[in-house]
Design a protein around this motif. Sequence first.
Motif, mmCIF file in Angstrom:
data_model
loop_
_atom_site.group_PDB
_atom_site.id
_atom_site.type_symbol
_atom_site.label_atom_id
_atom_site.label_comp_id
_atom_site.label_asym_id
_atom_site.label_seq_id
_atom_site.Cartn_x
_atom_site.Cartn_y
_atom_site.Cartn_z
ATOM 1 N N VAL A 1 50.849 50.759 49.900
ATOM 2 C CA VAL A 1 49.853 51.669 49.317
ATOM 3 C C VAL A 1 49.442 51.180 47.925
ATOM 4 C CG1 VAL A 1 49.432 54.083 48.692
ATOM 5 C CG2 VAL A 1 50.962 53.552 50.575
ATOM 6 N N HIS A 2 50.390 50.537 47.239
ATOM 7 C CA HIS A 2 50.144 50.160 45.841
ATOM 8 C C HIS A 2 49.669 48.723 45.660
ATOM 9 C CE1 HIS A 2 53.301 53.352 45.892
ATOM 10 N NE2 HIS A 2 52.364 53.915 45.167
ATOM 11 N N ILE A 3 49.941 47.888 46.638
ATOM 12 C CA ILE A 3 49.569 46.476 46.493
ATOM 13 C C ILE A 3 48.060 46.264 46.340
ATOM 14 C CG2 ILE A 3 49.653 44.195 47.603
ATOM 15 C CD1 ILE A 3 52.380 44.924 48.621
ATOM 16 N N PRO A 4 47.208 47.067 46.988
ATOM 17 C CA PRO A 4 45.770 46.888 46.754
ATOM 18 C C PRO A 4 45.393 46.869 45.275
ATOM 19 C CG PRO A 4 46.083 48.349 48.594
ATOM 20 C CD PRO A 4 47.444 48.059 48.054
ATOM 21 N N LEU A 5 46.088 47.675 44.472
ATOM 22 C CA LEU A 5 45.804 47.691 43.030
ATOM 23 C C LEU A 5 46.123 46.322 42.420
ATOM 24 C CD1 LEU A 5 45.167 49.191 40.344
ATOM 25 C CD2 LEU A 5 47.573 49.819 40.237
ATOM 26 N N LEU A 6 47.257 45.763 42.842
ATOM 27 C CA LEU A 6 47.669 44.456 42.302
ATOM 28 C C LEU A 6 46.696 43.356 42.732
ATOM 29 C CD1 LEU A 6 51.510 44.740 43.005
ATOM 30 C CD2 LEU A 6 50.309 45.288 40.896
ATOM 31 N N VAL A 7 46.161 43.502 43.932
ATOM 32 C CA VAL A 7 45.181 42.515 44.426
ATOM 33 C C VAL A 7 43.869 42.659 43.657
ATOM 34 C CG1 VAL A 7 43.789 41.839 46.430
ATOM 35 C CG2 VAL A 7 46.207 42.347 46.734
ATOM 36 N N LEU B 1 45.530 40.900 56.285
ATOM 37 C CA LEU B 1 44.113 41.138 56.586
ATOM 38 C C LEU B 1 43.607 42.398 55.867
ATOM 39 C CD1 LEU B 1 41.693 40.099 58.241
ATOM 40 C CD2 LEU B 1 42.458 41.558 60.115
ATOM 41 N N SER B 2 44.468 43.417 55.806
ATOM 42 C CA SER B 2 44.110 44.650 55.092
ATOM 43 C C SER B 2 43.890 44.363 53.610
ATOM 44 C CB SER B 2 45.219 45.690 55.227
ATOM 45 O OG SER B 2 45.525 45.902 56.561
ATOM 46 N N LEU B 3 44.817 43.603 53.026
ATOM 47 C CA LEU B 3 44.720 43.280 51.597
ATOM 48 C C LEU B 3 43.543 42.350 51.333
ATOM 49 C CD1 LEU B 3 48.510 42.861 50.744
ATOM 50 C CD2 LEU B 3 47.034 44.801 50.220
ATOM 51 N N LEU B 4 43.261 41.508 52.316
ATOM 52 C CA LEU B 4 42.110 40.605 52.191
ATOM 53 C C LEU B 4 40.810 41.421 52.120
ATOM 54 C CD1 LEU B 4 41.372 37.553 52.202
ATOM 55 C CD2 LEU B 4 41.002 37.756 54.648
ATOM 56 N N THR B 5 40.777 42.503 52.852
ATOM 57 C CA THR B 5 39.602 43.387 52.821
ATOM 58 C C THR B 5 39.438 43.993 51.427
ATOM 59 O OG1 THR B 5 40.140 43.915 55.112
ATOM 60 C CG2 THR B 5 38.467 45.282 54.070
ATOM 61 N N VAL B 6 40.578 44.371 50.833
ATOM 62 C CA VAL B 6 40.542 44.905 49.465
ATOM 63 C C VAL B 6 40.044 43.820 48.508
ATOM 64 C CG1 VAL B 6 41.947 45.849 47.579
ATOM 65 C CG2 VAL B 6 42.398 46.531 49.939
ATOM 66 N N SER B 7 40.557 42.613 48.717
ATOM 67 C CA SER B 7 40.145 41.477 47.882
ATOM 68 C C SER B 7 38.636 41.247 48.020
ATOM 69 C CB SER B 7 40.936 40.236 48.317
ATOM 70 O OG SER B 7 40.379 39.075 47.777
ATOM 71 N N SER B 8 38.144 41.253 49.242
ATOM 72 C CA SER B 8 36.714 41.033 49.492
ATOM 73 C C SER B 8 35.870 42.140 48.873
ATOM 74 C CB SER B 8 36.438 40.979 51.000
ATOM 75 O OG SER B 8 37.186 39.956 51.579
ATOM 76 N N LEU B 9 36.342 43.372 49.007
ATOM 77 C CA LEU B 9 35.615 44.510 48.428
ATOM 78 C C LEU B 9 35.514 44.360 46.909
ATOM 79 C CD1 LEU B 9 34.413 47.442 48.503
ATOM 80 C CD2 LEU B 9 36.758 48.271 48.324
ATOM 81 N N SER B 10 36.622 44.011 46.284
ATOM 82 C CA SER B 10 36.622 43.923 44.819
ATOM 83 C C SER B 10 35.758 42.751 44.338
ATOM 84 C CB SER B 10 38.048 43.808 44.282
ATOM 85 O OG SER B 10 38.646 42.649 44.782
ATOM 86 N N LEU C 1 43.316 43.906 40.835
ATOM 87 C CA LEU C 1 43.508 43.562 39.411
ATOM 88 C C LEU C 1 43.107 42.112 39.135
ATOM 89 C CD1 LEU C 1 44.726 45.276 37.072
ATOM 90 C CD2 LEU C 1 46.864 44.032 37.421
ATOM 91 N N VAL C 2 43.333 41.258 40.111
ATOM 92 C CA VAL C 2 43.022 39.833 39.947
ATOM 93 C C VAL C 2 41.653 39.493 40.538
ATOM 94 C CG1 VAL C 2 43.752 37.495 40.595
ATOM 95 C CG2 VAL C 2 45.448 39.169 39.860
ATOM 96 N N THR C 3 41.426 39.937 41.767
ATOM 97 C CA THR C 3 40.192 39.525 42.456
ATOM 98 C C THR C 3 38.947 40.257 41.938
ATOM 99 O OG1 THR C 3 40.703 41.121 44.200
ATOM 100 C CG2 THR C 3 41.353 38.856 44.600
ATOM 101 N N GLY C 4 39.134 41.452 41.384
ATOM 102 C CA GLY C 4 37.999 42.218 40.866
ATOM 103 C C GLY C 4 37.385 41.594 39.626
ATOM 104 N N ASP C 5 38.065 40.613 39.114
ATOM 105 C CA ASP C 5 37.657 39.972 37.859
ATOM 106 C C ASP C 5 37.010 38.612 38.102
ATOM 107 O OD1 ASP C 5 39.422 38.222 35.383
ATOM 108 O OD2 ASP C 5 37.822 39.656 34.949
ATOM 109 N N LEU C 6 37.038 38.159 39.341
ATOM 110 C CA LEU C 6 36.692 36.756 39.607
ATOM 111 C C LEU C 6 35.246 36.403 39.237
ATOM 112 C CD1 LEU C 6 38.578 35.848 42.927
ATOM 113 C CD2 LEU C 6 39.127 35.205 40.582
ATOM 114 N N ILE C 7 34.307 37.289 39.520
ATOM 115 C CA ILE C 7 32.902 36.983 39.186
ATOM 116 C C ILE C 7 32.482 37.722 37.909
ATOM 117 C CG2 ILE C 7 30.493 37.186 39.963
ATOM 118 C CD1 ILE C 7 31.534 36.747 42.836
#
Lengths: 226, 280
Positions: free
Chosen positions: B78-84, B179-188, B86-92
């Motif tokens: 439940v909490h790992i999406p935040l950790l993902v 795959l679930s976390l990848l979706t979070v990464s893609s969204l961010s 945190l990094v991927t939301g900053d990439l662009i």
Amino acid sequence: MKTLFILSLSLLHFGVFCQTSTELLNKVVSKINTVKDYSATAKISANIPMIKILPSQATIYFKQKNKFKVVSKGIVILPKQGFTDLNAFLSNSSKYQSLLGDTSVINSVKTVVITVIPKGDGNDIVLAKLWVDYARSVIMKSQITSATNGSITTTFTYGDKVSFGLPTKMVFEIDVKKFKLPKSVAADINQKKSLTPADTSKKGTITISLSDYAVNQGINDSVFSK
Amino acid sequence: MLLKNTYNEFVKILSKPRSYLGIGALTLLIGIIIFAMKVDGNSIVSFVTASFEQTLTFNGKVINGNLITFIILQMLIVHIPLLVALVTGDLISGEAAMGTIRMLATKPISRTQIVLSKFIAGALYTLFLTLWLGLMALGLSHLIFGSGDLIVLNSDGIVILPENDILWRYGAGFAVAFLSLLTVSSLSICLSTFAENSIGPIVATMAIILLFTIIGTLDVTVFDSIKPYLFTTHMASWRSYFEDPVPFASIKQSIIILLVHNVIFICVSIIGFNKKDITS
């Protein structure tokens, strides 16, 4: 005079059956007491509503008076009551009174029904109904109602260890209370409501097939303390 | 060029201190859960089995590495999406905020490839985080508690899985969790394309996850038609591998929906980044 005669006859009749039931139970208990200790391989299969488990194998150890241990590689589900507590309860005849009932046939074996009622308070067992094979002095079926564990019905099948009163198969029929956990506890937020008949059933059975008995071979106390 | 840029993007991720925050937080949380289970595991398990303990006893090694891993996964996924995020939301958006995005665009690489390289780098980071979670949870808990049968608690009952039937479920479960976390990464990353600062996409990603999760949890019929299409509904699909029998059809459906979300997020990001005004 006629009423007094009938009453006397009834009391005599009642007394004879009471004595007979006690004698029968004493025979059953004395047979059980010939077993000082035993170990056996148990194959356990459980068919309990709301629990899915594959059949498993365990080793059962027992030592007089009430040492009991189940050793298994995996997880096994056993009834909380029914292994040693009935024998322990019956071994002290001063703590209960018994009544002889009708005859009945269990698994093609003629039995007599004995109702056992504990004397006084403080007993967990509220009522026990036993179907006793009077020819072999073994319990073929028991129905125990206890204050804490509800009602458990056990059917016994005997084989080569019948002389010790040890069964080769026990089938426990137990009551399972409706089990429902909130989604938050189960962390299963997407679980859809299941309305299959299995979910609403409250009766479950546990079948234990016992083999490879080693009776009165001596079991170290350390087995039970592990 | 795509691979070279992906490598550069991954190096950029590794050079940021916040990238190690997630790994550190995971390690700490797993350590705390294992400590708690070691000290008071019996009472936690008893809470779970209490409904049956009036008539039944559970013999054997109930608290073992497999159960601890399952508890860890259930708590942390439940909490790992935040950790993902945190990094991927900053990439662009991070590059846009610092102004380095203009320099990046001067390279002989198309904007589409820039976005794709960021997606791949984000996916690699997410994979590393998932593998770290798996390694720590499975390895550490097995080292401390040993192996054994697994008791899985569902809202309508208990499933007990034999020890030799568990490892493949974890493997498949971790793959779906990835795959679930990848979706979070893609969204961010998608949100990051349209933002000019780092915090916005991270907060927006978590807000969307929270909103969708709440909609999914509410037992209200009005949301029933949209629930199956929310990616958060399928984020817990890893758990389905621990049912008996395994509902492969529903897992397949979840995988398809998560993949479709990923494709949509990537396409939207590419279109958005190609139209993005980076000159101002």
